[in-house]
Write a protein that holds these residues in place. Structure first.
Motif, PDB file in Angstrom:
ATOM      1  N   UNK A 152       7.919 -83.931 -16.237  1.00 52.31           N
ATOM      2  CA  UNK A 152       7.692 -82.613 -15.654  1.00 52.31           C
ATOM      3  C   UNK A 152       6.685 -81.829 -16.492  1.00 52.31           C
ATOM      4  N   UNK A 153       6.780 -81.975 -17.804  1.00 53.54           N
ATOM      5  CA  UNK A 153       5.833 -81.310 -18.709  1.00 53.54           C
ATOM      6  C   UNK A 153       4.398 -81.717 -18.370  1.00 53.54           C
ATOM      7  N   UNK A 154       4.168 -83.004 -18.229  1.00 54.74           N
ATOM      8  CA  UNK A 154       2.821 -83.497 -17.940  1.00 54.74           C
ATOM      9  C   UNK A 154       2.330 -83.052 -16.571  1.00 54.74           C
ATOM     10  N   UNK A 155       3.231 -83.023 -15.593  1.00 54.89           N
ATOM     11  CA  UNK A 155       2.862 -82.573 -14.251  1.00 54.89           C
ATOM     12  C   UNK A 155       2.437 -81.108 -14.284  1.00 54.89           C
ATOM     13  N   UNK A 164      -4.399 -74.458 -11.278  1.00 57.32           N
ATOM     14  CA  UNK A 164      -3.264 -74.045 -10.461  1.00 57.32           C
ATOM     15  C   UNK A 164      -2.368 -73.037 -11.144  1.00 57.32           C
ATOM     16  N   UNK A 165      -1.346 -72.616 -10.414  1.00 50.72           N
ATOM     17  CA  UNK A 165      -0.390 -71.623 -10.897  1.00 50.72           C
ATOM     18  C   UNK A 165       0.865 -72.317 -11.413  1.00 50.72           C
ATOM     19  N   UNK A 166       1.350 -71.863 -12.561  1.00 48.42           N
ATOM     20  CA  UNK A 166       2.628 -72.317 -13.095  1.00 48.42           C
ATOM     21  C   UNK A 166       3.590 -71.135 -13.022  1.00 48.42           C
ATOM     22  N   UNK A 167       4.694 -71.313 -12.314  1.00 48.22           N
ATOM     23  CA  UNK A 167       5.629 -70.205 -12.112  1.00 48.22           C
ATOM     24  C   UNK A 167       7.059 -70.679 -12.290  1.00 48.22           C
ATOM     25  N   UNK A 176       9.037 -73.967 -18.941  1.00 44.86           N
ATOM     26  CA  UNK A 176       7.741 -73.632 -19.531  1.00 44.86           C
ATOM     27  C   UNK A 176       7.729 -73.791 -21.047  1.00 44.86           C
ATOM     28  N   UNK A 177       8.906 -73.902 -21.658  1.00 38.22           N
ATOM     29  CA  UNK A 177       8.994 -73.954 -23.124  1.00 38.22           C
ATOM     30  C   UNK A 177       8.180 -75.094 -23.745  1.00 38.22           C
ATOM     31  N   UNK A 184      -2.888 -78.407 -28.017  1.00 37.74           N
ATOM     32  CA  UNK A 184      -1.568 -78.527 -28.595  1.00 37.74           C
ATOM     33  C   UNK A 184      -0.852 -77.215 -28.826  1.00 37.74           C
ATOM     34  N   UNK A 185      -1.461 -76.120 -28.431  1.00 33.69           N
ATOM     35  CA  UNK A 185      -0.834 -74.803 -28.563  1.00 33.69           C
ATOM     36  C   UNK A 185       0.153 -74.578 -27.425  1.00 33.69           C
ATOM     37  N   UNK A 186       1.243 -73.863 -27.707  1.00 30.33           N
ATOM     38  CA  UNK A 186       2.203 -73.551 -26.642  1.00 30.33           C
ATOM     39  C   UNK A 186       1.495 -72.759 -25.543  1.00 30.33           C
ATOM     40  N   UNK A 187       1.682 -73.188 -24.296  1.00 29.99           N
ATOM     41  CA  UNK A 187       0.978 -72.545 -23.184  1.00 29.99           C
ATOM     42  C   UNK A 187       1.342 -71.068 -23.064  1.00 29.99           C
TER      43      UNK A 187
END
Length: 266
Positions: A152-155, A164-167, A176-177, A184-187
């Motif tokens: 899921x992380x990679x998707x 795209x949008x991540x929600x 999202x964690x 490599x930074x936290x999104x």
């Protein structure tokens, strides 16, 4: 000769009607296709067990149905995915009459919709390039199987990297964690986000059951966590293409926010 002329006219009229109906049908199909604005991937939990409680967790139903209704009306198709694929459990508390509105009841009574919840896709069946957005639904179960799922992380990272949008809403924000930028930074580092608050966890009586504090987890990854002044009231934050909702009451508002943001990407 008169009969032959009438027959020829009748035949011509029939052929013209067939041609006209085919043209209208083709136009209807083209219109339906043009009204489909894209696809959204909706993520749901497979986890149902609390450590010591006798009732069960799972998907908080209206966090799916409210989003689904808004996005479908706006012209988006949705695929359902879960960490393991297959059946999605429904949080027992989310099915209480105080939470289930008419829309949710309609979906519960829809065999096709419920069949989709029994047969969600597994992450390995997902092609991220087909989606304009990903939406993580909530329910306490997500805290066990969203944060550590590498597929899921990679998707999610791919959908975000392709514009795209991540929600996510409520406990689903835990998905999202683990997300990272290509460096490599936290999104979510330095981004304005929300999610189920510590005060809401305490008031809901589940604080002792969850594996970690979502609010603290977001802050630990450098996010600028914000919440509504009043617990359990709708609160949504859109930080560019990262859109988060605080609690179940936010599910309609986050759907509207996602649809509005997608309009700017088309």
């Amino acid at each position: 000769m008169f009969k032959a002329w009438n027959f020829n006219n009748w035949l011509i009229n029939i052929l013209m009607l067939i041609l006209a109906s085919n043209t209208v049908y083709a136009a209807d199909i083209a219109k339906q296709q043009s009204e489909i604005k894209g696809k959204i991937l909706v993520v749901m939990t497979n986890h149902s067990a609390y450590p010591t409680r006798s009732d069960h967790t799972g998907l908080w139903l209206t966090e799916l149905t409210h989003f689904y209704d808004v996005a479908q009306t706006a012209g988006y198709k949705m695929d359902f995915v879960s960490p393991q694929g297959g059946a999605v459990p429904l949080d027992e508390r989310s099915l209480k009459s105080i939470y289930v509105d008419q829309s949710a009841k309609k979906h519960l009574a829809d065999p096709q919709f419920m069949q989709r919840l029994s047969n969600t896709l597994a992450p390995n069946a997902i092609d991220p390039s087909r989606y304009k957005a990903i939406y993580y639904t909530g329910g306490h179960g997500t805290m066990w199987d969203f944060p550590n799922n590498q597929s899921l992380k990679q998707i999610s990272e791919k959908i975000y990297q392709q514009g795209g949008v991540v929600s996510a809403v409520c406990h689903g924000v835990g998905g999202l964690l683990p997300l990272q930028t290509p460096t490599g930074k936290a999104l979510i580092a330095g981004r304005n986000v929300t999610g189920f608050a510590n005060i809401e966890e305490t008031l809901s009586g589940i604080k002792s059951q969850v594996p970690f504090s979502l609010q603290d987890g977001l802050v630990a990854r450098g996010a600028k966590y914000k919440r509504s002044f009043l617990p359990f009231t709708s609160y949504v934050i859109a930080d560019d293409r990262i859109i988060t909702g605080q609690n179940p009451q936010s599910s309609k508002e986050i759907a509207v926010a996602v649809v509005e943001r997608l309009k700017t990407l088309n």
